[in-house]
Design a protein around this motif. Structure first.
Motif, PDB file in Angstrom:
ATOM      1  N   VAL A   1      10.185   0.481 -10.348  1.00  0.00           N
ATOM      2  CA  VAL A   1      10.589   1.204  -9.133  1.00  0.00           C
ATOM      3  C   VAL A   1       9.779   0.698  -7.937  1.00  0.00           C
ATOM      4  N   GLN A   2       8.500   0.492  -8.136  1.00  0.00           N
ATOM      5  CA  GLN A   2       7.662  -0.018  -7.037  1.00  0.00           C
ATOM      6  C   GLN A   2       8.104  -1.419  -6.619  1.00  0.00           C
ATOM      7  N   LYS A   3       8.416  -2.249  -7.619  1.00  0.00           N
ATOM      8  CA  LYS A   3       8.858  -3.610  -7.295  1.00  0.00           C
ATOM      9  C   LYS A   3      10.192  -3.584  -6.546  1.00  0.00           C
TER      10      LYS A   3
ATOM     11  N   ILE B   1       9.153   7.698  -5.100  1.00  0.00           N
ATOM     12  CA  ILE B   1       8.948   6.750  -6.201  1.00  0.00           C
ATOM     13  C   ILE B   1       8.666   7.500  -7.510  1.00  0.00           C
ATOM     14  N   MET B   2       7.840   8.535  -7.438  1.00  0.00           N
ATOM     15  CA  MET B   2       7.536   9.296  -8.650  1.00  0.00           C
ATOM     16  C   MET B   2       8.786   9.996  -9.188  1.00  0.00           C
ATOM     17  N   GLN B   3       9.590  10.523  -8.268  1.00  0.00           N
ATOM     18  CA  GLN B   3      10.831  11.175  -8.691  1.00  0.00           C
ATOM     19  C   GLN B   3      11.766  10.150  -9.354  1.00  0.00           C
ATOM     20  N   ALA B   4      11.853   8.969  -8.735  1.00  0.00           N
ATOM     21  CA  ALA B   4      12.720   7.918  -9.283  1.00  0.00           C
ATOM     22  C   ALA B   4      12.216   7.452 -10.648  1.00  0.00           C
ATOM     23  N   ALA B   5      10.895   7.316 -10.768  1.00  0.00           N
ATOM     24  CA  ALA B   5      10.322   6.876 -12.055  1.00  0.00           C
ATOM     25  C   ALA B   5      10.630   7.900 -13.147  1.00  0.00           C
TER      26      ALA B   5
ATOM     27  N   ASP C   1       0.824  -1.216   0.000  1.00  0.00           N
ATOM     28  CA  ASP C   1       0.000   0.000   0.000  1.00  0.00           C
ATOM     29  C   ASP C   1       0.860   1.270   0.000  1.00  0.00           C
ATOM     30  N   ILE C   2       1.975   1.220   0.697  1.00  0.00           N
ATOM     31  CA  ILE C   2       2.846   2.410   0.734  1.00  0.00           C
ATOM     32  C   ILE C   2       3.403   2.686  -0.661  1.00  0.00           C
ATOM     33  N   THR C   3       3.772   1.620  -1.380  1.00  0.00           N
ATOM     34  CA  THR C   3       4.386   1.848  -2.695  1.00  0.00           C
ATOM     35  C   THR C   3       3.365   2.166  -3.780  1.00  0.00           C
TER      36      THR C   3
ATOM     37  N   ASN D   1      19.636   2.335  -3.273  1.00  0.00           N
ATOM     38  CA  ASN D   1      19.810   0.965  -3.764  1.00  0.00           C
ATOM     39  C   ASN D   1      18.602   0.484  -4.564  1.00  0.00           C
ATOM     40  N   ALA D   2      17.415   0.922  -4.167  1.00  0.00           N
ATOM     41  CA  ALA D   2      16.214   0.498  -4.886  1.00  0.00           C
ATOM     42  C   ALA D   2      16.161   1.124  -6.281  1.00  0.00           C
ATOM     43  N   VAL D   3      16.532   2.376  -6.392  1.00  0.00           N
ATOM     44  CA  VAL D   3      16.531   3.003  -7.724  1.00  0.00           C
ATOM     45  C   VAL D   3      17.562   2.305  -8.607  1.00  0.00           C
ATOM     46  N   HIS D   4      18.697   1.993  -8.004  1.00  0.00           N
ATOM     47  CA  HIS D   4      19.729   1.278  -8.767  1.00  0.00           C
ATOM     48  C   HIS D   4      19.209  -0.093  -9.228  1.00  0.00           C
TER      49      HIS D   4
END
Lengths: 772, 150
Positions: free
Chosen positions: B84-86, B104-108, A226-228, B141-144
């Motif tokens: 990015v979400q995954k 997340i939006m910025q990373a996307a 939900d957060i993501t 690390n997630a964006v990478h």
């Protein structure tokens, strides 16, 4: 003088109306599961039997150990477990239900978590603060799970007509090994609900070696998806039909009052519907609203625009002269004179006189604002003598009491729905923003959301205290420390509750002052007077921030003075492995815990120092301009040591290539969330050390938003933070995780800066002190 | 009357044209995934994607985005499975989670512009997004991870 032994007990002092009518129906409705395990049975009020004693029973309403309150099983086998503590990022909403599931032998993929409303008679204490949730609830949650498992096993045994000893729960079903028969939890739910709740003393808890979830760190937080995807529900996200949006102009000086206001221009703003006064309480106002003028609109943007157009005259009141520059001088002056003695061993005056060398360190730490990413916000719907609240609160039970008292209605008529918190850090333990929403909803006879802007948050926070910590350490001619005098001067949190408070409360003195663990023959701790001129409140790790900064900086100073390695100096001061004797202290507050279960154990403090030194490669060779610093501190009955590596370029620009932290928090539930808390603590520690400062002039906070109260951003964050968790002994009680990571960071940082540059930082924030 | 498209759906607004996109999304449309953190484009919690660019909804007025395509966290991917979400879930990034939609939006938006950013580029691109809990190491690390395949 007013001293509050335990601030959370304050609610007890003022108990005007006690719970009279707890609605069990609302809980059943909330669970909404037909044929479920939850029965309208009397709440089982029994003490949590534990192998170790904790302070849980002394918290308001203590603990409730009753599977019928916390667990529901639907016929389809879905197990619903109540999370009764607030989720603000620690992962507690996952961790506590996971403990229940573990002991039940439930399959986590078939478990749903449901957030409890504020109701401490039903659920036990819900104050999510003080790094207490796992500490106080690990054993009660295990007992709840084990009780539920026992009831399921008994039901199955009866169904099959075999002795209960022949059946056992495993992975969401009960099995009879001899015949291979199996029944799912869902099939057994109705029968199990009729079984008596077993006595705690007779419960058979799982052998930790059979744990499937606890201690593994393999279960993600329940809100992750939900957060993501933007679906997670924070206080700010609550929307009700017909809801009005409000922002409030509050007195710019704490304790100030409204003289007059002109709403004409505000009412001309498109979308603004009404302007009205909000009642304020006299200083010191506890958690009651500050008062002011509310603008009500069809959306928050219109309300903010309307507020900008208000013309208001304030009376600034008694704190109108509060000035941070003058106040610092006042604190420093007080720290240079004797103060109230709160710990005394040996004869410090005599030892300092005979010392070969005396090192004096005077350390200044300013006010800090919490600035959780979600500013305070609350929704209230008051209808007649009933109130329904949706809010991000750390204290659901206290909020319920305060709403009832403020509206003058019975507590049983107040429902507090606890949303996710977009950060808390202690700010959301104080429910003034909820009370504002309740008052406005009552007046408007409509649901109201009160949204604080970031400027409101910075201007009207319950700030972290401001302090001067002065330490004098006497060395003999062999370089051994023989005398230690620590004076701590800071306005107390107790000042928010009681006028004329000038001394810190035992719970503040117990955070790194009187519990200082060093093995020194002559120790004296003093607390000179300081009066508050703004609202002071709990900020993540509280007084441990200035104390650890002073004490661990002084360790670095002593290492330098005696030409010793910082880590060796630290270990020598901690001294022999022993239990620190605080018999000379009148009120040796221990985070509300008994010393029997949670002594000050220097062997554990030494161990985290040694562990971090080993894993963090203490003494490794570094490029020019780099330096290593170390600090260790016990807080929230956990033991932490941190090594920070800094790099400082020729212009004085500071970066942090690496952080290592070792934590001993006893028995733990979710190491992955411990890691995330410690990673975050490094960021918060670096943030406050580099930038954190709220200042006052003419009684008003001079900062307003993230431009002039900066917090750390990703491009300045440590490149790597390594977290090393001490494996618990078999019977080590759990201890705090949320807060203890913060205090050692800043002193490790300034010790590292000293190693890199020879410059000793004694006042935070670092700001431009390193610029060349 | 202002017309715009939010997550592919047409929306209209005939109130104050200066109303910020943030409050329009949150209070008028009911898309609450986009968060209010500062109101001054200082924290990035309100980051949305307008056409292909990350913008701060708090200082963007509804009239600024007339006839443009606005994507919020709710519309980033139909099942929430944007790389990015995954990656965010694989690395267990969030603590409180409040800033995460903006991050997340910025990373996307970064990955649309630069599919293989270096760690330094990730840090620079996300330096406008504050996380008070301090999830930065995992965000980086997630964006990478998202850029290298989840």
């Amino acid at each position: 003088m007013n001293i509050i032994t335990n601030p959370k007990k304050l609610r007890g002092f003022e108990k005007a109306c006690r719970v009279e009518n707890v609605s069990r129906r609302s809980v059943l409705k909330g669970l909404g599961i037909a044929g479920s395990f939850v029965l309208a049975a009397p709440i089982l009020s029994r003490p949590a039997f534990a192998a170790y004693e904790t302070g849980a029973g002394k918290m308001p309403h203590g603990t409730v150990v009753d599977p019928r309150v916390f667990v529901a099983i639907a016929p389809d086998g879905i197990v619903t477990i109540i999370a009764h503590r607030a989720e603000m990022g620690t992962g507690v909403r996952t961790s506590l239900p996971l403990i229940v599931a573990e002991e039940m032998d439930a399959d986590w993929s078939r478990v749903r978590v449901q957030q409890a409303p504020g109701d401490e008679v039903r659920y036990g204490n819900q104050d999510t603060d003080g790094s207490r949730s796992t500490r106080h609830y690990l054993m009660p949650m295990r007992q709840i799970g084990a009780s539920a498992r026992t009831m399921l096993e008994s039901a199955a045994a009866k169904r099959w007509g075999v002795p209960a000893t022949e059946v056992k729960a495993a992975n969401h079903e009960v099995v009879h090994d001899a015949t291979g028969r199996k029944l799912g939890f869902g099939d057994l739910a109705a029968d199990a609900a009729k079984e008596p709740v077993p006595s705690i003393e007779g419960l058979k808890l799982k052998d930790p070696k059979n744990f499937r979830y606890l201690g593994k760190g393999e279960v993600s937080i329940v809100d992750l998806h939900d957060i993501t995807t933007g679906k997670a529900g924070y206080g700010a996200d609550v929307r009700l039909p017909g809801m009005k949006y409000a922002v409030i102009a509050r007195p710019p000086v704490t304790g100030g009052t409204l003289v007059s206001f002109d709403p004409a221009d505000a009412l001309k703003v498109s979308g603004v519907e009404k302007v009205t006064q909000v009642k304020g309480w006299p200083w010191p106002s506890k958690f009651q609203p500050l008062g002011g003028v509310a603008v009500i609109a069809r959306n928050t943007g219109a309300a903010i625009k309307g507020r900008d157009a208000l013309k208001i005259v304030w009376d600034d009141g008694a704190n109108a002269k509060y000035d941070s520059v003058a106040y610092r001088a006042e604190l420093e002056e007080a720290a240079r004179k004797p103060g109230l003695v709160v710990r005394k061993e040996g004869d410090v005056d005599a030892a300092l006189k005979t010392a070969d060398k005396v090192i004096v360190g005077e350390y200044y730490l300013p006010h800090l604002a919490h600035v959780s990413m979600e500013p305070p916000v609350a929704v209230a719907d008051v209808k007649g003598d009933k109130a329904e609240i949706w809010a991000p609160v750390q204290s659901p039970g206290g909020t319920r009491e305060d709403v009832a008292k403020t509206l003058g209605i019975p507590e049983g008529n107040v429902t507090v729905h606890v949303t996710l918190l977009g950060g808390g850090f202690g700010r959301k333990s104080k429910c003034d923003y909820v009370l504002e929403a309740a008052l406005l909803s009552k007046e408007l006879a409509a649901p109201v959301k009160v949204q604080w802007t970031r400027e409101d948050d910075v201007h009207h926070d319950f700030l972290h205290t401001v302090s001067v910590e002065r330490i004098e350490a006497g060395l003999d001619k062999n370089g051994k420390v023989i005398a230690w005098r620590h004076r701590s001067v800071a306005p107390s949190i107790a000042s928010t509750f009681a006028a004329n408070t000038v001394h810190q409360a035992p719970f503040e003195l117990g955070m790194g002052l009187i519990d200082m663990p060093f093995e020194i023959a002559n120790i004296q701790c003093e607390n000179p007077e300081a009066a508050a001129h703004t609202r002071i409140g709990w900020f993540r790790s509280v007084s441990n921030i200035p104390r650890a900064f002073a004490v661990q900086s002084m360790v670095g100073e002593l290492a330098h003075a005696t030409n010793r390695d910082q880590k060796e100096m630290l270990l020598e001061l901690i001294g022999s492995p022993r239990i620190v004797n605080l018999s000379s202290v009148k009120d040796p507050w221990n985070y509300g815990e008994p010393y029997s279960s949670y002594p000050i154990d220097t062997a554990r403090l030494r161990r985290v120092v040694e562990l971090v030194a080993e894993k963090g490669e203490w003494g490794r060779s570094l490029p020019k301009g780099h330096g290593l610093g170390i600090a260790a501190h016990r807080s929230f009955v956990s033991y932490i040591a941190t090594i920070v590596e800094v790099a400082i370029d020729d212009k004085g620009k500071l970066t942090v290539p690496r952080v290592d932290t070792a934590i001993d928090c006893g028995t733990y539930v979710n190491p992955e969330r411990i890691q995330s808390q410690i990673e975050g603590a490094a960021i918060m520690g670096l943030s406050l050390a580099k930038y954190g400062e709220i200042t006052f002039k003419d009684g008003k906070v001079q900062q307003k938003n993230f431009d002039d109260f900066p917090v750390l951003r990703i491009d300045e964050s440590p490149s790597v933070t390594n977290v090393h968790i001490v494996p618990p002994g078999p019977d080590t009680p759990p201890s705090g995780v949320g807060e203890p990571g913060v205090p050692p960071f800043a002193p490790a940082l300034v010790n590292a800066i000293f190693a890199a540059t020879g410059k000793r930082i004694r006042a935070l924030p670092i700001g431009k002190q390193l610029e060349t | 009357m202002i017309k715009l498209k939010i997550n592919g759906q047409e929306r209209t607004w005939d109130g104050d044209p200066d109303l910020s996109l943030l409050w329009f999304l949150r209070d008028e449309v009911g898309l609450t995934g986009t968060k209010f953190g500062c109101g001054q484009a200082l924290c990035g919690a309100c980051t949305v994607i307008v056409d292909k660019e990350a913008v701060r909804a708090c200082i963007t007025s509804v009239s600024d985005v007339a006839d443009r395509q606005v994507t919020t966290i709710e519309g980033l991917h139909p099942t929430g499975d944007h790389p990015v979400q995954k990656a965010w879930r694989q690395i267990n990034v969030p603590q409180c989670g409040f800033c995460q939609a903006g991050q997340i939006m910025q990373a996307a938006a970064l990955l649309m512009d630069n599919p293989k950013p270096s760690h330094a580029q990730i840090r620079e691109a996300l330096s406008g997004n504050i996380c008070r809990c301090g999830c930065y190491q995992r965000i980086e690390n997630a964006v990478h991870l998202a850029s290298t395949g989840v």
